[in-house]
Design an enzyme around this catalytic site. Sequence first.
Site, PDB file in Angstrom:
ATOM      1  N   ASP A  31      40.987 -30.045  -9.970  1.00 42.42           N
ATOM      2  CA  ASP A  31      42.096 -29.690  -9.089  1.00 42.42           C
ATOM      3  C   ASP A  31      43.234 -30.697  -9.122  1.00 42.42           C
ATOM      4  OD1 ASP A  31      40.524 -27.576  -8.326  1.00 42.42           O
ATOM      5  OD2 ASP A  31      39.671 -28.641  -6.620  1.00 42.42           O
ATOM      6  N   CYS A  32      42.958 -31.910  -9.536  1.00 39.27           N
ATOM      7  CA  CYS A  32      44.004 -32.931  -9.571  1.00 39.27           C
ATOM      8  C   CYS A  32      43.644 -33.925 -10.661  1.00 39.27           C
ATOM      9  CB  CYS A  32      44.134 -33.634  -8.221  1.00 39.27           C
ATOM     10  SG  CYS A  32      42.643 -34.510  -7.722  1.00 39.27           S
ATOM     11  N   CYS A  35      40.429 -36.088 -10.928  1.00 35.25           N
ATOM     12  CA  CYS A  35      39.177 -35.526 -11.443  1.00 35.25           C
ATOM     13  C   CYS A  35      38.875 -36.077 -12.833  1.00 35.25           C
ATOM     14  CB  CYS A  35      39.259 -33.998 -11.492  1.00 35.25           C
ATOM     15  SG  CYS A  35      39.472 -33.204  -9.883  1.00 35.25           S
ATOM     16  N   CYS A 382      34.590 -45.375  12.279  1.00 32.61           N
ATOM     17  CA  CYS A 382      34.506 -44.016  11.747  1.00 32.61           C
ATOM     18  C   CYS A 382      35.873 -43.609  11.213  1.00 32.61           C
ATOM     19  CB  CYS A 382      34.050 -43.054  12.839  1.00 32.61           C
ATOM     20  SG  CYS A 382      33.852 -41.370  12.247  1.00 32.61           S
ATOM     21  N   CYS A 384      37.627 -41.129  10.648  1.00 32.29           N
ATOM     22  CA  CYS A 384      38.224 -39.810  10.892  1.00 32.29           C
ATOM     23  C   CYS A 384      39.743 -39.875  10.927  1.00 32.29           C
ATOM     24  CB  CYS A 384      37.696 -39.239  12.205  1.00 32.29           C
ATOM     25  SG  CYS A 384      35.907 -38.976  12.223  1.00 32.29           S
ATOM     26  N   ASP A 426      69.104 -29.682 -15.597  1.00 34.65           N
ATOM     27  CA  ASP A 426      69.548 -28.762 -16.628  1.00 34.65           C
ATOM     28  C   ASP A 426      70.895 -28.195 -16.176  1.00 34.65           C
ATOM     29  OD1 ASP A 426      69.442 -26.855 -18.829  1.00 34.65           O
ATOM     30  OD2 ASP A 426      68.971 -25.369 -17.295  1.00 34.65           O
ATOM     31  N   THR A 428      72.572 -24.884 -17.374  1.00 30.92           N
ATOM     32  CA  THR A 428      72.658 -23.431 -17.231  1.00 30.92           C
ATOM     33  C   THR A 428      71.642 -22.904 -16.226  1.00 30.92           C
ATOM     34  OG1 THR A 428      73.387 -23.273 -19.526  1.00 30.92           O
ATOM     35  CG2 THR A 428      72.631 -21.250 -18.478  1.00 30.92           C
ATOM     36  N   ASP A 625      65.525 -24.453 -14.871  1.00 27.37           N
ATOM     37  CA  ASP A 625      65.173 -23.064 -14.565  1.00 27.37           C
ATOM     38  C   ASP A 625      64.704 -22.290 -15.779  1.00 27.37           C
ATOM     39  OD1 ASP A 625      67.681 -22.745 -15.907  1.00 27.37           O
ATOM     40  OD2 ASP A 625      67.891 -20.784 -14.940  1.00 27.37           O
ATOM     41  N   ASP A 711      38.523 -44.166  18.773  1.00 33.42           N
ATOM     42  CA  ASP A 711      38.462 -43.269  17.623  1.00 33.42           C
ATOM     43  C   ASP A 711      39.226 -41.975  17.882  1.00 33.42           C
ATOM     44  OD1 ASP A 711      37.379 -42.479  14.990  1.00 33.42           O
ATOM     45  OD2 ASP A 711      36.320 -40.974  16.179  1.00 33.42           O
TER      46      ASP A 711
END
Length: 747
Positions: A31-32, A35, A382, A384, A426, A428, A625, A711
Amino acid sequence: MRPHGADAMDYALPRSTGTETHLSLHVEGMDCSSCISKIETALSRIPGVSDIHVNFASEMLTLTLDDTSATQPSDIVQIVNSLGFSVAADSPAAPTAEAALSPPPPTTTRWWHTKKGKLVLTLGALMAGAYVVALLFPAYKAWAFSIAVLTGVIPFVRQAWALAKSGTPFSIETLVSVAALGALVIGEAEEAAAVVFLFAVGELLESVAAGRARSGIKALASLIPKTAILLDPAGGQRAVLAATLQVNDRVLVRPGDRVAADGIIVEGASSLDESPITGESIPRAKAVNDPVFAGSVNLDGVLHIRVEKTSVDNTLSRIIHLVEEAQATKAPTARFIEQFSRYYTPTVMAIAALIMLVPPLAWGADWQTWLYRGLALLLIACPCALVLSTPAAIASGLAAGTRRGLLIKGGAALETMGKVGVIAFDKTGTLTEGAPAVTDVVAFDGGNENDLLARCAAIESGSSHPLALAILKRATEAGLTIPAASNASATAGQAVHAEIAGRQLSVASPIYAAQAAPLAAEQTHRIAALQAEGKTVSVLIDNQNRQALGLIALRDEPRQDARQGVAALNAMGVRALMLTGDNRLTAQAIAGKLGIAYEAELLPQDKLRLIDDMKRRQRVAMVGDGINDAPALASADVGIAMGGGTDVAMDTADAALMKSRVTDIAHMVALSRATLANIHQNVAFALGLKGVFLVTTILGITGLWIAVLADTGATALVTLNALRLLRFKGARPALLDQAQTDIAAQH
């Protein structure tokens, strides 16, 4: 669905060289870019494995396996699968552009049919059910949320364990697993469930975005026709597969056909739309001995082309290769929170263990007191709030951008955008409208300009050529009555002819006009002056009297907000640069109007080279584009597509401007900078608050209930701070106003 798992070794294609075997595997689930490091780290620890290379864009894993080693291909498959990926199917050990151009029919899997999608839906249902239970049966609230936590966290625990055994012990999966299970043990089941659910959603979104990015290569391949009309020496014609064409074959290309191979025109003349390759909006006239590119569109003439390059080596195949290479070599962007987890999680766990054990064992302190303090420390530590600090800000930033028409495909692009030092555009369709428009109507010898425009529109009324459409549009907007034209014909790539009120007239290129009707020195000078401004000139001639009646000039004009957008970036300290495949005169004229530096007459590989050169000194974004922009979009630190651009640009880019406004680039930079500031604030909240209570807990000043407050308080602060981004209104109005003032002052 193709099989995977241990049996998937049948789908690896080993090639033995005597003492070594070269394996090529198709890996799904990446996925990224991070990995890549997980797979390479795990396999580098396996005896006999070397030359490991993972291509994120093509999802290919290649490696060399020593035949004298005990490691088997099935061991490689098992390890990759254990990391949470899937070895899916076979692919040649050295994938070629020809293979890319003839891919098997893709199997489109909806996100809700994937394992990650099913996990998100299951967790969502369990959390909704838990809230219902909490309202109706409060005594069972903890049990309901605990079921949701355990259901969601088990896959991450398994993956974290596999990563730990393979050399990545403190991955983000470890961090989330510790956060969720730690919160569950201390009775914060609801918070633990929220952490697992949000992480699962983030993983799913990354998976969807990665699939969209890869689809750009498939869209590129679809531009080359599957078949071509082959001409034999006797003049016969037969349809063949385009992939089978060989050098020196002769093919027929009819009006409206796409060119099937790079080659040279050996017979005929025509105008060709080469925008897929060069990005230039105005078709180019081509004749004998002129080169043509695969994927370009033949507009009006019949052509015989001699093939110069096979499908493996044609221009579009090279663009596909450039896109794959650029995506594969893009530096992996490590998740911000994972950087902390490498040190934060093990350090805190070690400190908590020492607090629980050392005082009682070393000094005979009370076990209950120090166990209590150790548990409080674990609760304070923790992670979180730390886990939520970055994704919460990123999610809010992405949502705020979407509301403004800024489609950003992931957190890495959002973070990087605020750090870029130069943005390459770009021309155009990006800085300009992407289609020619009439800029000048000049009648010779005292003629009427409206009559001239109306006659040109009548002659062009049967053509779909972009220049013809622009002339017709201008005449319609002016409310002119277009006279009837008859006996229309064309000289391919040079002129269009018709009869109007008994007069034989033509709209022609300046070269053709000079041959058909003598041009006065003043007329020639006027044509040259307009061409020097980057304009395309068409001349109306009376064929019977051999007289030039006037001319019409056209040019692809800048977008209305382009100059303001460029000025706003300059005011933000970001340099703007225009890269175009158009000729130097046109580029100079447009750049002068916009106040931007430029490089002209660039092919896709030239744009890619310039982007790579600039990346050595600073972060670079690219805005485009067209298909020809795809390699540069993929190579840039951030690639941005205009919303009205091609699917290839949209799929290859990291972000898209859905409203196609140049000023939105400044808004995107401002949004990124606001998000980065929010992330830094969140990390400071998460770590600073915990740091204070870490000290007070060790000293016995605060207890468990304060630890819970610390927390949950940090989590609340992080979430509320991230939600502030939803009120993002864009770049400061004063900035855009100042840019507009600067433009006015220059004029």
